[in-house]
Design a protein around this motif. Structure first.
Motif, PDB file in Angstrom:
ATOM      1  N   GLU A 336       0.949  -1.319   0.063  1.00  0.00           N
ATOM      2  CA  GLU A 336      -0.051  -0.005   0.027  1.00  0.00           C
ATOM      3  C   GLU A 336       1.082   1.247   0.090  1.00  0.00           C
ATOM      4  OE1 GLU A 336      -3.485   2.132   2.777  1.00  0.00           O
ATOM      5  OE2 GLU A 336      -2.732   0.175   3.323  1.00  0.00           O
ATOM      6  N   LEU A 337       1.859   1.204   0.896  1.00  0.00           N
ATOM      7  CA  LEU A 337       3.015   2.297   0.892  1.00  0.00           C
ATOM      8  C   LEU A 337       3.611   2.445  -0.406  1.00  0.00           C
ATOM      9  CD1 LEU A 337       3.915   2.080   4.626  1.00  0.00           C
ATOM     10  CD2 LEU A 337       2.111   3.763   3.629  1.00  0.00           C
ATOM     11  N   PHE A 338       4.267   1.697  -0.763  1.00  0.00           N
ATOM     12  CA  PHE A 338       5.334   1.705  -1.847  1.00  0.00           C
ATOM     13  C   PHE A 338       4.881   1.464  -3.175  1.00  0.00           C
ATOM     14  CE2 PHE A 338       7.487   1.043   2.409  1.00  0.00           C
ATOM     15  CZ  PHE A 338       8.328   2.055   2.141  1.00  0.00           C
ATOM     16  N   TYR A 363       9.611  -2.504  -5.337  1.00  0.00           N
ATOM     17  CA  TYR A 363       9.168  -1.479  -4.641  1.00  0.00           C
ATOM     18  C   TYR A 363      10.228  -0.178  -4.630  1.00  0.00           C
ATOM     19  CZ  TYR A 363       5.259  -4.239  -3.275  1.00  0.00           C
ATOM     20  OH  TYR A 363       3.891  -4.972  -3.503  1.00  0.00           O
ATOM     21  N   LEU A 364      11.605  -0.649  -4.345  1.00  0.00           N
ATOM     22  CA  LEU A 364      12.784   0.051  -4.643  1.00  0.00           C
ATOM     23  C   LEU A 364      12.782   0.875  -5.646  1.00  0.00           C
ATOM     24  CD1 LEU A 364      15.558  -1.973  -2.557  1.00  0.00           C
ATOM     25  CD2 LEU A 364      14.042   0.340  -1.683  1.00  0.00           C
ATOM     26  N   ARG A 365      12.457   0.085  -6.541  1.00  0.00           N
ATOM     27  CA  ARG A 365      12.873   1.099  -8.021  1.00  0.00           C
ATOM     28  C   ARG A 365      11.475   1.863  -8.197  1.00  0.00           C
ATOM     29  NH1 ARG A 365      14.343  -4.270 -10.091  1.00  0.00           N
ATOM     30  NH2 ARG A 365      12.032  -4.950 -10.482  1.00  0.00           N
ATOM     31  N   ASN A 366      10.124   1.677  -7.510  1.00  0.00           N
ATOM     32  CA  ASN A 366       9.406   2.606  -7.487  1.00  0.00           C
ATOM     33  C   ASN A 366       9.830   4.004  -6.636  1.00  0.00           C
ATOM     34  OD1 ASN A 366       7.502   0.854  -8.893  1.00  0.00           O
ATOM     35  ND2 ASN A 366       6.578   0.004  -6.832  1.00  0.00           N
ATOM     36  N   ILE A 367      10.330   3.743  -5.827  1.00  0.00           N
ATOM     37  CA  ILE A 367      11.093   4.949  -4.765  1.00  0.00           C
ATOM     38  C   ILE A 367      11.788   5.626  -6.021  1.00  0.00           C
ATOM     39  CG2 ILE A 367      12.084   5.766  -3.076  1.00  0.00           C
ATOM     40  CD1 ILE A 367      11.156   3.129  -1.575  1.00  0.00           C
ATOM     41  N   ASN A 373      10.307  11.705 -10.772  1.00  0.00           N
ATOM     42  CA  ASN A 373       9.340  12.363 -11.309  1.00  0.00           C
ATOM     43  C   ASN A 373       8.888  13.438 -10.303  1.00  0.00           C
ATOM     44  OD1 ASN A 373       9.147  10.404 -13.269  1.00  0.00           O
ATOM     45  ND2 ASN A 373       7.874   9.026 -12.563  1.00  0.00           N
ATOM     46  N   GLY A 374       9.626  13.796  -9.268  1.00  0.00           N
ATOM     47  CA  GLY A 374       9.467  15.250  -8.650  1.00  0.00           C
ATOM     48  C   GLY A 374       9.400  14.763  -7.064  1.00  0.00           C
TER      49      GLY A 374
END
Length: 716
Positions: A336-338, A363-367, A373-374
């Motif tokens: 949910e968070l990442f 999830y680390l790639r998502n971060i 992206n800002g």
């Protein structure tokens, strides 16, 4: 001028009431003689008259007077509205001509006074009039002639002027002026939302019933204009989106009306200060440690921050057969968070977090993608940053500004004082921190032995910087790195001992201030931009400030005025990475400044809003003075030479104007009628002489003579 006046005066020897009694007694005695037809009655009457005349003591009085000239006041309007177009030249020509005409009138002195603007309160015509009249005796005031456009903003409803007040207006009646009126404009807005402006376009002086649509141009921060069609004379609402923090400058302009007086009040400039709504921060603590609560207290102290905090109390590799449903009160919502709600957070903080399989690689790639992206990422690293589970070895390491050094020497143990680097002394995050090593003077090099006064830390990580700005150092090694990655920002603190400052150890330090600045820089607060160009207008001065961590000399600043005039200026060094340009900003509108890479905008409002609210020449505002004094209004026409009325002297109580219609010259080009200046005949008595017409010796001879004649006539 000296004059002599003669008159007959009486100085009775006896009181008047006693003379009246004697006169009554004489009439009774004379009436009795007339009834008896006495022969000497008329001589008796002459004797009585001589006695009463002698007692009345008639005198021939000669009075010498020194007459004083009357004073007329010429009041000249020097406000901005009176200087529009040809008005200033016309008023000046009228002043010269009236002073010449008044000099030819006998017994008249003309004094000239000036009416200026009163700050932002409009033209203070009545205040200038009262100041000038305070130096003129009212008994000598012949009248006032005002050369003005009529736009006065301090005329009382019941003025106390008792002399003729005349107004000479430039131009002709029937002028029309279009104005843009801002009804309501918010001073603050929230980033990501829109603000609403309420405006109205009005045509002052236009025939009643005129309507239609007007094109309105709306420009935000100097961008491309947006054109809307608005109804004339009716309120219109404008929606302006707020996309960034800081000041948003909105310029609204109405199209020009043919034949209007001026376009000066056809536009308005509004500055909206944008602030962020409640900030959402995700704080993930990798393990319990002494400084963990420092981050929580800092973020919870700000009521504008919504904090989500998770602490990893137990690594997944530790297996003591504890049931999963007893490991935590709530499960760590990793997905949910990442993944689902990652972009809802404004800032992510990792405090001593290590990659122990809690966060999958995706999830680390998502971060990392969130940062590009800002997004904003703040990492406070401890010994785990140099270990095999370091986040620098994951996909997240691609956005970090440093990599830990290999080997056991990556963790440095021992006391040291964090020191602001040379670049950090120009970076707004660390520039001017209380207790920091002294900054060098502008243009000088920092002393290598300059030490800060704050407390010591005892552990830091040695790392290889890959990008960004090293704002703080520890024994010459990077300690705090600030970097921009794509559209986002990253801050890396290579020590977990900042909490010692919060505890006051060894004198403490500005822990809360430093972390506040880091967080606000990550979230793009305008005042903490290290590479920025800002412009502001205050008290009639445009100030352009360029900020950069680059030590190279600042380039020239190009300034574009609201009327399109372009000028270039070399900035002066102001210290702390700042260079400044200051110049007068007299024109209302949007000022633009550029250093070749960035552009800044500043709004200069009209210095006197009341003065430009109505730019027509109009006698309406001064009507109370005209009604109270009996003065008149005359228009001076539109030619180069003003058409002026004749000046005449009139007696008190007579009409103070005549001829003409007040609308300009007739077909022959003659001046429009005349205006009168009161003749007061004020004087000072310089000499006085009195000659008795019936001296005592002559009165005695005449009374005795007439009495003897009357006695002889009655006794004959």
């Amino acid at each position: 001028m000296t004059r002599t006046l003669s008159s007959i005066d009486f100085a009775p020897i006896l009181p008047v009431w006693l003379l009246a009694i004697l006169a009554v007694l004489a009439l009774l005695a004379l009436g009795l003689a007339l009834l008896r037809r006495a022969r000497g009655a008329w001589w008796r009457a002459l004797a009585f008259a001589l006695v009463l005349g002698a007692l009345a003591n008639p005198r021939l009085v000669e009075e010498s007077r020194e007459t004083r000239p009357d004073i007329a006041l010429l009041l000249v309007d020097r406000s901005d509205s009176a200087r529009l177009g040809p008005r200033a030249a016309q008023i000046e020509a009228a002043r010269v001509a009236l002073e010449a005409r008044a000099a030819r009138l006998p017994e008249l002195e003309l004094r000239t006074a000036t009416a200026e603007e009163g700050g932002n309160r409009g033209t203070r015509l009545n205040a200038a009039l009262e100041r000038a009249l305070a130096e003129i005796p009212r008994a000598r005031l012949a009248g006032v002639i005002a050369l003005t456009d009529g736009q006065a903003h301090d005329i009382p409803a019941e003025p106390g002027l008792d002399a003729p007040f005349h107004v000479l207006l430039p131009g002709r009646p029937g002028e029309v002026d279009r104005r843009l009126r801002v009804i309501e404009a918010p001073g603050f807005g929230i980033v990501g939302r829109s603000v609403e402006l309420r405006v109205a376009v009005e045509d002052l002086g236009a025939p009643s019933g005129s309507n239609g649509a007007v094109r309105l141009s709306i420009r935000r921060d100097g961008g491309a204009p947006r054109v809307e069609s608005v109804p004339l004379g009716r309120e219109h609402r404008i929606s302006v989106p707020i996309e960034r923090g800081g000041n948003t400058v909105v310029e609204v302009a109405a199209e020009e009306r043919p034949g209007e007086v001026s376009t000066l009040n056809n536009r308005a400039v509004v500055t909206v200060h944008a602030v962020r709504d409640r900030l959402r921060v995700l704080l993930v603590s990798g393990e319990p440690h002494a400084g963990e609560r420092t981050w929580r207290r800092l973020l919870k102290a700000d009521p504008n921050v919504d904090l989500v905090h998770f602490t990893i109390l137990r690594p997944p590799e530790k297996d003591d057969l504890t049931p999963l449903n007893e490991l935590a009160l709530i499960a760590f919502p990793v997905r949910e968070l990442f993944q689902q709600k990652l972009r809802d957070f404004d800032l992510i903080v990792f405090d001593r977090f290590s990659n122990r399989g809690i966060l999958p690689p995706q999830y680390l790639r998502n971060i990392a993608e969130y940062v590009r992206n800002g997004g904003a990422l703040l990492m406070s690293a401890g010994p785990e940053f140099s270990g095999p589970a370091s986040l620098a070895a994951t996909a997240l390491g691609q956005v970090l500004p440093a990599r830990p050094l290999p080997g056991a020497g990556a963790v440095a143990e021992g006391p040291f004082r964090a020191r602001v680097s040379e670049a950090g002394q120009r970076h707004p995050v660390t520039e001017g921190l209380p207790g920091a090593n002294p900054a060098p003077p502008a243009g000088a090099v920092a002393a290598p032995d300059a030490q800060p006064s704050w407390g010591r830390w005892y552990r830091h990580l040695r790392a290889d910087p890959r990008g960004g700005t090293v704002a703080m150092e520890a024994d010459g090694a990077p300690l705090l790195l600030l970097d921009r990655v794509g559209e986002g920002r990253v801050a890396l603190l290579l020590s977990d001992h900042i909490w010692l400052w919060a505890r006051g150890h060894d004198g403490g330090g500005p822990q809360a201030e430093l972390l506040r600045r880091i967080a606000h820089w990550l979230m793009r607060e305008p005042e903490l931009e290290e590479e920025d160009l800002t412009a502001a207008v205050a008290d009639g001065t445009l100030t352009v400030t360029r900020r950069s961590v680059d030590a190279a000399p600042a380039p020239e600043i190009t300034v574009t005025a609201p009327d399109g005039t372009v000028s270039r200026h070399a900035p002066r060094v102001a210290g702390g990475g700042r260079s400044v340009v200051e110049l007068p900003a007299t024109a209302a509108g949007v000022w633009q400044a550029s250093d070749g890479r960035r552009t800044a905008f500043a709004a200069a409002a009209a210095p006197n809003p009341a003065e430009i609210a109505d730019l027509r020449a109009d006698p309406g505002p001064v009507q109370p003075l005209l009604r109270a004094s009996g003065g008149g209004v005359r228009w001076m026409g539109t030619g180069e030479q003003p058409l002026l009325p004749d000046l005449r002297r009139v007696a008190a109580g007579r009409d103070a104007q005549g001829g003409g219609t007040g609308g300009g010259a007739g077909p022959s080009g003659a001046a429009p009628g005349w205006i009168g200046l009161r003749r007061n005949e004020d004087h000072t008595v310089t000499g006085l002489s009195a000659l008795p017409l019936l001296p005592p010796w002559l009165a005695l001879v005449l009374v005795l003579g007439t009495a003897v004649i009357a006695w002889r006539r009655e006794g004959a």
